[in-house]
Design an enzyme around this catalytic site. Structure first.
Site, PDB file in Angstrom:
ATOM      1  N   GLY A  96      19.242 -34.228 -14.533  1.00  0.00           N
ATOM      2  CA  GLY A  96      18.971 -35.662 -14.688  1.00  0.00           C
ATOM      3  C   GLY A  96      17.948 -36.160 -13.684  1.00  0.00           C
ATOM      4  N   LEU A  97      17.200 -35.239 -13.071  1.00  0.00           N
ATOM      5  CA  LEU A  97      16.211 -35.646 -12.054  1.00  0.00           C
ATOM      6  C   LEU A  97      14.783 -35.604 -12.588  1.00  0.00           C
ATOM      7  CD1 LEU A  97      17.768 -33.851  -8.936  1.00  0.00           C
ATOM      8  CD2 LEU A  97      18.001 -36.251  -9.634  1.00  0.00           C
ATOM      9  N   GLY A  98      14.640 -35.441 -13.882  1.00  0.00           N
ATOM     10  CA  GLY A  98      13.299 -35.497 -14.474  1.00  0.00           C
ATOM     11  C   GLY A  98      12.471 -34.255 -14.190  1.00  0.00           C
ATOM     12  N   SER A  99      13.134 -33.100 -14.056  1.00  0.00           N
ATOM     13  CA  SER A  99      12.374 -31.885 -13.715  1.00  0.00           C
ATOM     14  C   SER A  99      11.439 -31.469 -14.854  1.00  0.00           C
ATOM     15  CB  SER A  99      13.315 -30.734 -13.361  1.00  0.00           C
ATOM     16  OG  SER A  99      14.104 -30.394 -14.476  1.00  0.00           O
ATOM     17  N   SER A 100      11.821 -31.740 -16.095  1.00  0.00           N
ATOM     18  CA  SER A 100      10.963 -31.290 -17.208  1.00  0.00           C
ATOM     19  C   SER A 100       9.665 -32.102 -17.251  1.00  0.00           C
ATOM     20  CB  SER A 100      11.697 -31.355 -18.546  1.00  0.00           C
ATOM     21  OG  SER A 100      12.099 -32.667 -18.821  1.00  0.00           O
ATOM     22  N   ALA A 101       9.750 -33.415 -17.009  1.00  0.00           N
ATOM     23  CA  ALA A 101       8.529 -34.228 -16.981  1.00  0.00           C
ATOM     24  C   ALA A 101       7.677 -33.852 -15.779  1.00  0.00           C
ATOM     25  CB  ALA A 101       8.887 -35.711 -16.936  1.00  0.00           C
ATOM     26  N   ASP A 143      10.780 -40.824 -17.455  1.00  0.00           N
ATOM     27  CA  ASP A 143      10.566 -39.649 -16.593  1.00  0.00           C
ATOM     28  C   ASP A 143       9.082 -39.315 -16.488  1.00  0.00           C
ATOM     29  OD1 ASP A 143      13.289 -39.618 -16.726  1.00  0.00           O
ATOM     30  OD2 ASP A 143      13.471 -37.482 -17.123  1.00  0.00           O
TER      31      ASP A 143
HETATM   32  O1  PMV Z   1      17.782 -37.544 -18.710  1.00  0.00           O
HETATM   33  P1  PMV Z   1      18.389 -38.431 -17.668  1.00  0.00           P
HETATM   34  O2  PMV Z   1      19.690 -37.921 -17.141  1.00  0.00           O
HETATM   35  O3  PMV Z   1      17.427 -38.839 -16.591  1.00  0.00           O
HETATM   36  O4  PMV Z   1      18.806 -39.805 -18.386  1.00  0.00           O
HETATM   37  C1  PMV Z   1      17.870 -40.568 -19.007  1.00  0.00           C
HETATM   38  C2  PMV Z   1      18.261 -42.001 -18.987  1.00  0.00           C
HETATM   39  C3  PMV Z   1      18.812 -42.566 -20.272  1.00  0.00           C
HETATM   40  O5  PMV Z   1      18.657 -43.980 -20.167  1.00  0.00           O
HETATM   41  C4  PMV Z   1      20.301 -42.245 -20.396  1.00  0.00           C
HETATM   42  C5  PMV Z   1      18.089 -42.051 -21.521  1.00  0.00           C
HETATM   43  C6  PMV Z   1      16.617 -42.464 -21.631  1.00  0.00           C
HETATM   44  O6  PMV Z   1      15.885 -41.796 -22.408  1.00  0.00           O
HETATM   45  O7  PMV Z   1      16.196 -43.456 -21.002  1.00  0.00           O
END
Ligand code: PMV
Length: 302
Positions: A96-101, A143
């Site tokens: 959930g830290l945006g590593s893929s972006a 992200d």
């Molecule tokens: O992928 P994450 O864990 O950073 O979560 C994204 C945030 C959400 O609001 C849940 C989804 C989104 O696309 O904004």
């Protein structure tokens, strides 16, 4: 032509506003001060290696990473389409830290630098969006915006992000358990909204108000005020059903160690929390370490 070049993409935390951002409310996100670094080298044939994950792929394979590699090579000038990319991630993937972006932005920048191509932020973000669609389906874009631009951003889906002027924020980020896929958590909140549109809609609206108060607090350098709003947002996320015992427990531990605010960050259902810890980041890190799979002291907004 250059024979070797580098690119970096930033990872992120959502300070406030996850989930409600999917439904048009604003969110506040900040770069983590950690990210993904990529080195690009001229080579005979294209390859992408991530030594830390024990991964090496070419662009023609069926997995998502290969498909992203192929898509980004196709966007790059022909002279670098046989490059070898070596990836050094500073953050865990799928946390959930945006590593893929961050990975996509680093790849795009390394390829551009290898070819001598100059890219605007908008173009880097557009290409990163292609990668995010392969990795995640329809993502909100938050992200990719932070990975490309850094700093702190007020983000509304479908609008250009607004940069929020702020000091660097001492914080601790901790992954307290493996997380559920973002798509599952977004679907769970979607079902809650369908079942109770008034109650859940009111929670989204309340989070939207918190986000704009948080932007003002951040711009004023009021970290205690910001921390209080983060705690309020965490309680509303718990009402949405996306927090867990481990996330709640980690937030309590961080606050007990002196943090001015703590909340889950990202989609929830496990994953990471973020604790704002001016003057107490070592104590907060020590409190979270025994409960975490991964923990780091960071400066948000860098
Ligand atoms: O992928 P994450 O864990 O950073 O979560 C994204 C945030 C959400 O609001 C849940 C989804 C989104 O696309 O904004």
């Amino acid at each position: 032509m250059t024979v070797s070049a580098r690119g970096i993409g930033r990872s992120k935390v959502i300070l406030l506003g996850e989930h409600s951002v999917v439904y048009g409310q604003p969110a506040l996100a900040a770069a983590l001060g950690l990210g993904v670094r990529v080195r690009a080298e001229q080579a005979e044939r294209p390859s992408l290696a991530v030594p830390a994950w024990g991964v090496e792929v070419g662009p023609g394979e069926a997995d998502d990473l290969s498909r992203v590699f192929a898509a980004l090579l196709a966007e790059a000038p022909p002279a670098v389409r046989s490059a070898r990319l070596i990836v050094d991630p500073e953050v865990p993937s799928r946390a959930g830290l945006g590593s893929s972006a961050a990975l996509a932005v680093a790849m795009i920048r390394a390829l551009a630098s290898l070819s001598g191509e100059t890219l605007s932020d908008d173009e880097v973000e557009r290409r990163a969006g292609l990668a995010e669609t392969i990795f995640h389906g329809r993502a909100s874009g938050i992200d990719a915006a932070v990975a490309c631009r850094g700093g702190a951003l007020r983000f509304v889906r479908g609008e250009p992000p607004r940069s929020v002027g702020c000091p660097l924020l001492p914080a601790v980020v901790a992954q307290v358990e493996p997380r559920s896929p973002t798509s599952e958590m977004v679907a769970l909140v979607g079902r809650a909204l369908e079942a109770e549109p008034d109650r859940i809609g009111a929670i989204f609206a309340e989070i939207g108000v918190l986000v704009d108060s948080a932007v003002s607090r951040l711009e004023a350098g009021d970290l205690t005020g910001l921390g209080g709003l983060m705690g309020h947002n965490h309680r509303l996320l718990r009402e949405l059903g996306v927090s867990t015992e481990a996330l709640d427990d980690g937030c309590h531990a961080a606050l007990a160690a002196g943090a001015v605010g703590a909340k889950l960050t990202g989609a929830g259902g496990g994953g990471c929390l973020i604790a704002l810890a001016p003057g107490c980041d070592e104590a907060v890190e020590a409190a979270l370490s025994p409960r975490s799979l991964w923990v780091r002291r960071v400066l948000l907004g860098s």
